[in-house]
Design a protein around this motif. Structure first.
Motif, PDB file in Angstrom:
ATOM      1  N   ARG A  31       0.838  -1.210   0.000  1.00 37.98           N
ATOM      2  CA  ARG A  31       0.000   0.000   0.000  1.00 37.98           C
ATOM      3  C   ARG A  31       0.871   1.258   0.000  1.00 37.98           C
ATOM      4  N   GLU A  32       1.954   1.261   0.779  1.00 38.29           N
ATOM      5  CA  GLU A  32       2.856   2.424   0.808  1.00 38.29           C
ATOM      6  C   GLU A  32       3.457   2.702  -0.568  1.00 38.29           C
ATOM      7  N   HIS A  33       3.650   1.636  -1.348  1.00 37.32           N
ATOM      8  CA  HIS A  33       4.253   1.802  -2.667  1.00 37.32           C
ATOM      9  C   HIS A  33       3.210   1.990  -3.765  1.00 37.32           C
ATOM     10  N   VAL A  82       4.859  -0.748  -8.965  1.00 39.28           N
ATOM     11  CA  VAL A  82       4.700  -0.992  -7.524  1.00 39.28           C
ATOM     12  C   VAL A  82       5.515  -2.214  -7.110  1.00 39.28           C
ATOM     13  N   ASN A  83       5.386  -3.307  -7.851  1.00 39.49           N
ATOM     14  CA  ASN A  83       6.097  -4.535  -7.474  1.00 39.49           C
ATOM     15  C   ASN A  83       7.611  -4.352  -7.517  1.00 39.49           C
ATOM     16  N   LYS A  84       8.094  -3.553  -8.448  1.00 33.39           N
ATOM     17  CA  LYS A  84       9.536  -3.283  -8.518  1.00 33.39           C
ATOM     18  C   LYS A  84       9.995  -2.582  -7.239  1.00 33.39           C
ATOM     19  N   LYS A  85       9.217  -1.596  -6.791  1.00 28.40           N
ATOM     20  CA  LYS A  85       9.543  -0.877  -5.559  1.00 28.40           C
ATOM     21  C   LYS A  85       9.448  -1.796  -4.342  1.00 28.40           C
ATOM     22  N   VAL A  86       8.407  -2.626  -4.305  1.00 28.03           N
ATOM     23  CA  VAL A  86       8.217  -3.544  -3.172  1.00 28.03           C
ATOM     24  C   VAL A  86       9.401  -4.501  -3.068  1.00 28.03           C
ATOM     25  N   LYS A  88      12.384  -4.081  -3.924  1.00 26.82           N
ATOM     26  CA  LYS A  88      13.607  -3.377  -3.504  1.00 26.82           C
ATOM     27  C   LYS A  88      13.514  -2.882  -2.063  1.00 26.82           C
ATOM     28  N   ASP A  89      12.337  -2.965  -1.470  1.00 27.54           N
ATOM     29  CA  ASP A  89      12.140  -2.453  -0.112  1.00 27.54           C
ATOM     30  C   ASP A  89      12.881  -3.357   0.878  1.00 27.54           C
ATOM     31  N   PRO A  90      13.758  -2.802   1.698  1.00 29.44           N
ATOM     32  CA  PRO A  90      14.537  -3.617   2.637  1.00 29.44           C
ATOM     33  C   PRO A  90      13.664  -4.371   3.651  1.00 29.44           C
ATOM     34  N   ARG A  91      12.477  -3.873   3.918  1.00 28.62           N
ATOM     35  CA  ARG A  91      11.588  -4.592   4.850  1.00 28.62           C
ATOM     36  C   ARG A  91      11.144  -5.928   4.276  1.00 28.62           C
ATOM     37  N   MET A  92      11.007  -6.010   2.961  1.00 24.90           N
ATOM     38  CA  MET A  92      10.638  -7.283   2.328  1.00 24.90           C
ATOM     39  C   MET A  92      11.783  -8.280   2.462  1.00 24.90           C
ATOM     40  N   ALA A  93      12.997  -7.830   2.208  1.00 26.27           N
ATOM     41  CA  ALA A  93      14.159  -8.711   2.347  1.00 26.27           C
ATOM     42  C   ALA A  93      14.281  -9.201   3.778  1.00 26.27           C
ATOM     43  N   GLN A  94      14.021  -8.314   4.728  1.00 26.86           N
ATOM     44  CA  GLN A  94      14.080  -8.693   6.143  1.00 26.86           C
ATOM     45  C   GLN A  94      13.027  -9.757   6.456  1.00 26.86           C
TER      46      GLN A  94
END
Length: 119
Positions: A31-33, A82-86, A88-94
């Motif tokens: 949602r943020e992205h 949106v999916n590209k940004k998601v 790359k979001d470090p919270r997703m990797a975490q």
């Protein structure tokens, strides 16, 4: 025209709450992205007589249930952005690095869909 990513996945019933916690975090990121909607639904009325029931479609094993999920975007191009940004979001990797997933990603069905009717 709106665009939807749809998912159907079997989840062990014992992992539904863990999946829900993970999904809430992921949904906030989407949602943020820019995603317009983020929905996760757990199976409830799955013993249907019409068509192919989700349990059979998902090849459920004992102790599993089905989750039906979707994310809404403005368009396919918006989804891709949106999916590209998601991703790359470090919270997703975490989140992905916090141990085993509460479901088997290899058994998840996924696809992108153009919205045909929007009432």
């Amino acid at each position: 025209m709106k665009y939807v990513d749809g998912f159907v996945l079997p989840v062990p019933k014992k992992n539904v709450q863990a999946y829900c916690r993970m999904s809430r975090k992921a949904g906030k990121i989407w949602r943020e992205h820019g995603a317009l909607e983020f929905r996760e639904c757990v199976g409830d009325d799955l013993k249907v007589k019409m068509g192919v029931p989700f349990p059979r479609l998902s090849k459920l094993k004992p102790g599993e249930t089905v989750l039906f999920s979707w994310i809404v975007y403005k368009s396919r191009a918006h989804r891709d952005s949106v999916n590209k940004k998601v991703m790359k979001d470090p919270r997703m990797a975490q989140m992905m690095g916090q141990g085993p997933m509460p479901f088997d990603p290899k058994r998840m069905a996924y696809g992108g869909f153009v919205v045909m009717v929007d009432l």
